[in-house]
Design a protein around this motif. Structure first.
Motif, PDB file in Angstrom:
ATOM      1  N   SER A 148       0.846  -1.197   0.000  1.00 41.07           N
ATOM      2  CA  SER A 148       0.000   0.000   0.000  1.00 41.07           C
ATOM      3  C   SER A 148       0.883   1.248   0.000  1.00 41.07           C
ATOM      4  O   SER A 148       1.870   1.299   0.745  1.00 41.07           O
ATOM      5  N   ASP A 149       0.542   2.236  -0.837  1.00 40.77           N
ATOM      6  CA  ASP A 149       1.356   3.459  -0.897  1.00 40.77           C
ATOM      7  C   ASP A 149       1.407   4.169   0.451  1.00 40.77           C
ATOM      8  O   ASP A 149       2.437   4.696   0.863  1.00 40.77           O
ATOM      9  N   ASN A 150       0.237   4.241   1.070  1.00 40.66           N
ATOM     10  CA  ASN A 150       0.111   4.910   2.362  1.00 40.66           C
ATOM     11  C   ASN A 150      -0.669   3.980   3.293  1.00 40.66           C
ATOM     12  O   ASN A 150      -1.103   2.907   2.875  1.00 40.66           O
ATOM     13  N   LEU A 151      -0.859   4.395   4.536  1.00 46.08           N
ATOM     14  CA  LEU A 151      -1.421   3.445   5.508  1.00 46.08           C
ATOM     15  C   LEU A 151      -2.867   3.063   5.214  1.00 46.08           C
ATOM     16  O   LEU A 151      -3.272   1.934   5.468  1.00 46.08           O
ATOM     17  N   LEU A 152      -3.650   4.001   4.679  1.00 48.52           N
ATOM     18  CA  LEU A 152      -5.043   3.657   4.373  1.00 48.52           C
ATOM     19  C   LEU A 152      -5.266   3.399   2.884  1.00 48.52           C
ATOM     20  O   LEU A 152      -6.398   3.252   2.443  1.00 48.52           O
ATOM     21  N   GLY A 153      -4.204   3.387   2.113  1.00 46.37           N
ATOM     22  CA  GLY A 153      -4.375   3.156   0.668  1.00 46.37           C
ATOM     23  C   GLY A 153      -3.569   4.166  -0.123  1.00 46.37           C
ATOM     24  O   GLY A 153      -2.420   4.444   0.206  1.00 46.37           O
ATOM     25  N   LYS A 154      -4.190   4.739  -1.147  1.00 47.36           N
ATOM     26  CA  LYS A 154      -3.422   5.613  -2.054  1.00 47.36           C
ATOM     27  C   LYS A 154      -3.089   6.969  -1.456  1.00 47.36           C
ATOM     28  O   LYS A 154      -2.005   7.505  -1.659  1.00 47.36           O
ATOM     29  N   ARG A 155      -4.073   7.554  -0.737  1.00 44.33           N
ATOM     30  CA  ARG A 155      -3.840   8.942  -0.324  1.00 44.33           C
ATOM     31  C   ARG A 155      -3.207   9.053   1.066  1.00 44.33           C
ATOM     32  O   ARG A 155      -3.356   8.163   1.904  1.00 44.33           O
ATOM     33  N   PHE A 156      -2.552  10.194   1.297  1.00 44.98           N
ATOM     34  CA  PHE A 156      -1.972  10.514   2.609  1.00 44.98           C
ATOM     35  C   PHE A 156      -3.119  10.917   3.543  1.00 44.98           C
ATOM     36  O   PHE A 156      -3.973  11.728   3.175  1.00 44.98           O
ATOM     37  N   THR A 157      -3.131  10.350   4.724  1.00 44.91           N
ATOM     38  CA  THR A 157      -4.191  10.667   5.694  1.00 44.91           C
ATOM     39  C   THR A 157      -3.608  10.894   7.085  1.00 44.91           C
ATOM     40  O   THR A 157      -2.396  10.747   7.300  1.00 44.91           O
ATOM     41  N   VAL A 158      -4.524  11.158   8.004  1.00 45.03           N
ATOM     42  CA  VAL A 158      -4.124  11.335   9.408  1.00 45.03           C
ATOM     43  C   VAL A 158      -3.391  10.104   9.947  1.00 45.03           C
ATOM     44  O   VAL A 158      -2.525  10.224  10.818  1.00 45.03           O
ATOM     45  N   ALA A 159      -3.687   8.934   9.425  1.00 44.93           N
ATOM     46  CA  ALA A 159      -2.995   7.722   9.888  1.00 44.93           C
ATOM     47  C   ALA A 159      -1.504   7.826   9.574  1.00 44.93           C
ATOM     48  O   ALA A 159      -0.646   7.519  10.415  1.00 44.93           O
ATOM     49  N   ALA A 185      11.290   5.080   2.644  1.00 48.21           N
ATOM     50  CA  ALA A 185      10.819   5.864   1.493  1.00 48.21           C
ATOM     51  C   ALA A 185       9.519   6.604   1.822  1.00 48.21           C
ATOM     52  O   ALA A 185       9.358   7.796   1.494  1.00 48.21           O
ATOM     53  N   TRP A 186       8.612   5.908   2.484  1.00 45.45           N
ATOM     54  CA  TRP A 186       7.317   6.527   2.858  1.00 45.45           C
ATOM     55  C   TRP A 186       7.532   7.691   3.833  1.00 45.45           C
ATOM     56  O   TRP A 186       6.946   8.764   3.675  1.00 45.45           O
ATOM     57  N   LEU A 187       8.436   7.483   4.813  1.00 43.11           N
ATOM     58  CA  LEU A 187       8.716   8.531   5.793  1.00 43.11           C
ATOM     59  C   LEU A 187       9.321   9.765   5.112  1.00 43.11           C
ATOM     60  O   LEU A 187       8.990  10.903   5.459  1.00 43.11           O
ATOM     61  N   GLY A 188      10.172   9.522   4.135  1.00 46.84           N
ATOM     62  CA  GLY A 188      10.771  10.630   3.384  1.00 46.84           C
ATOM     63  C   GLY A 188       9.702  11.441   2.661  1.00 46.84           C
ATOM     64  O   GLY A 188       9.737  12.680   2.644  1.00 46.84           O
ATOM     65  N   LYS A 189       8.728  10.730   2.081  1.00 44.00           N
ATOM     66  CA  LYS A 189       7.637  11.431   1.371  1.00 44.00           C
ATOM     67  C   LYS A 189       6.779  12.225   2.351  1.00 44.00           C
ATOM     68  O   LYS A 189       6.371  13.344   2.069  1.00 44.00           O
ATOM     69  N   CYS A 190       6.535  11.635   3.513  1.00 44.10           N
ATOM     70  CA  CYS A 190       5.729  12.344   4.526  1.00 44.10           C
ATOM     71  C   CYS A 190       6.449  13.624   4.963  1.00 44.10           C
ATOM     72  O   CYS A 190       5.847  14.700   5.044  1.00 44.10           O
ATOM     73  N   ALA A 191       7.747  13.493   5.229  1.00 42.55           N
ATOM     74  CA  ALA A 191       8.521  14.634   5.740  1.00 42.55           C
ATOM     75  C   ALA A 191       8.670  15.740   4.702  1.00 42.55           C
ATOM     76  O   ALA A 191       8.860  16.902   5.042  1.00 42.55           O
ATOM     77  N   ALA A 192       8.563  15.365   3.409  1.00 38.14           N
ATOM     78  CA  ALA A 192       8.739  16.366   2.341  1.00 38.14           C
ATOM     79  C   ALA A 192       7.451  17.154   2.070  1.00 38.14           C
ATOM     80  O   ALA A 192       7.470  18.104   1.287  1.00 38.14           O
ATOM     81  N   ARG A 193       6.374  16.782   2.694  1.00 42.09           N
ATOM     82  CA  ARG A 193       5.119  17.507   2.451  1.00 42.09           C
ATOM     83  C   ARG A 193       5.272  18.964   2.889  1.00 42.09           C
ATOM     84  O   ARG A 193       5.858  19.252   3.947  1.00 42.09           O
ATOM     85  N   PRO A 194       4.726  19.903   2.097  1.00 42.84           N
ATOM     86  CA  PRO A 194       4.881  21.320   2.447  1.00 42.84           C
ATOM     87  C   PRO A 194       4.411  21.646   3.865  1.00 42.84           C
ATOM     88  O   PRO A 194       5.068  22.416   4.577  1.00 42.84           O
ATOM     89  N   ALA A 195       3.324  21.033   4.303  1.00 43.70           N
ATOM     90  CA  ALA A 195       2.823  21.331   5.660  1.00 43.70           C
ATOM     91  C   ALA A 195       3.794  20.837   6.723  1.00 43.70           C
ATOM     92  O   ALA A 195       3.955  21.484   7.765  1.00 43.70           O
ATOM     93  N   ALA A 196       4.451  19.711   6.459  1.00 47.81           N
ATOM     94  CA  ALA A 196       5.430  19.186   7.423  1.00 47.81           C
ATOM     95  C   ALA A 196       6.616  20.145   7.501  1.00 47.81           C
ATOM     96  O   ALA A 196       7.132  20.441   8.589  1.00 47.81           O
ATOM     97  N   GLN A 197       7.019  20.656   6.339  1.00 48.19           N
ATOM     98  CA  GLN A 197       8.159  21.586   6.320  1.00 48.19           C
ATOM     99  C   GLN A 197       7.794  22.890   7.022  1.00 48.19           C
ATOM    100  O   GLN A 197       8.593  23.470   7.759  1.00 48.19           O
ATOM    101  N   LYS A 198       6.560  23.346   6.785  1.00 51.05           N
ATOM    102  CA  LYS A 198       6.096  24.587   7.420  1.00 51.05           C
ATOM    103  C   LYS A 198       6.073  24.427   8.944  1.00 51.05           C
ATOM    104  O   LYS A 198       6.478  25.316   9.681  1.00 51.05           O
TER     105      LYS A 198
END
Ligand code: GSH
Length: 203
Positions: A148-159, A185-198
């Protein structure tokens, strides 16, 4: 008018809340409550009787416990970040409980033992012992992310946010996750999100 207040200095678990409110794009006031001093005041006790951070006051609705706060914010303001049905809701709750019960404490202890933070004596053997406790849960997460790309499927969510914000302590402690390439790899994508950087920039 801003009615959402986020309590907690960003160098704490309040970083999770700040990441979530940035993802939601909702106006908020950040009250940089310190855990050592401000959280011990009587005024703050009325917000969180546990006298810990983070907590939120959403127009009179007070919520504490970082995972509960993020699940609430996702459902109220998060759009696509929120679970879309009872199954997604169950799985978002599952992963949030999982990271708190299987990962958070040993990883934090490993971080403290390696860095000497929070007055701990640096002890590399102890850091390794604590980190070893999360190997099995990391295998579980890596297995899930292999399907699975993300924990609940394709999209990034609160999980994803709730699990990633805890696992971010691995990089703070320079613990390599290379043995779990899907997690890395997944953690890297999460950390690169603009909101995470902000949210990180608030530090
Ligand atoms: N389970 C709580 C833990 C909150 C917590 O322990 N926060 C720390 C700061 S990261 C704190 O306020 N510590 C102050 C204390 O324990 O006295 C959550 O996830 O919100």
């Amino acid at each position: 008018m801003t009615t959402l207040k986020v309590y907690g200095v960003p160098q704490s678990r309040a970083a999770r809340t700040l990441w979530m409110v940035e993802e939601c794009g909702v106006p908020y006031e950040h009250v940089a409550t310190s855990f050592a001093k401000d959280a011990k005041s009587d005024a703050y006790k009325a917000i969180n009787p546990n006298q810990r951070i983070p907590a939120i006051d959403d127009d009179g609705v007070i919520v504490w416990e970082s995972m509960a706060i993020n699940l609430y914010l996702a459902k109220k303001y998060g759009g696509e970040l929120a679970p879309k049905n009872p199954i997604e809701d169950a799985h978002a709750t599952q992963w949030s409980f999982w990271v708190m019960t299987e990962i958070e404490k040993p990883l934090l202890n490993a971080l403290f033992a390696r860095t000497g933070m929070m007055g701990m004596t640096k002890d590399e053997a102890l850091a390794t012992k604590y980190f070893d406790e999360i190997r099995k849960p990391l295998d579980v997460l890596n297995g899930h992310l292999s399907k699975s790309d993300n924990l609940l499927g394709k999209r990034f969510t609160v999980a994803d946010l709730n699990v990633a914000c805890v696992l971010n302590w691995a990089s703070a402690g320079r613990f390599s996750l290379a043995e779990w390439p899907k997690v890395e790899a997944w953690l890297g994508k999460c950390a690169a999100r603009p909101a995470a950087q902000k949210a990180r920039a608030i530090r």
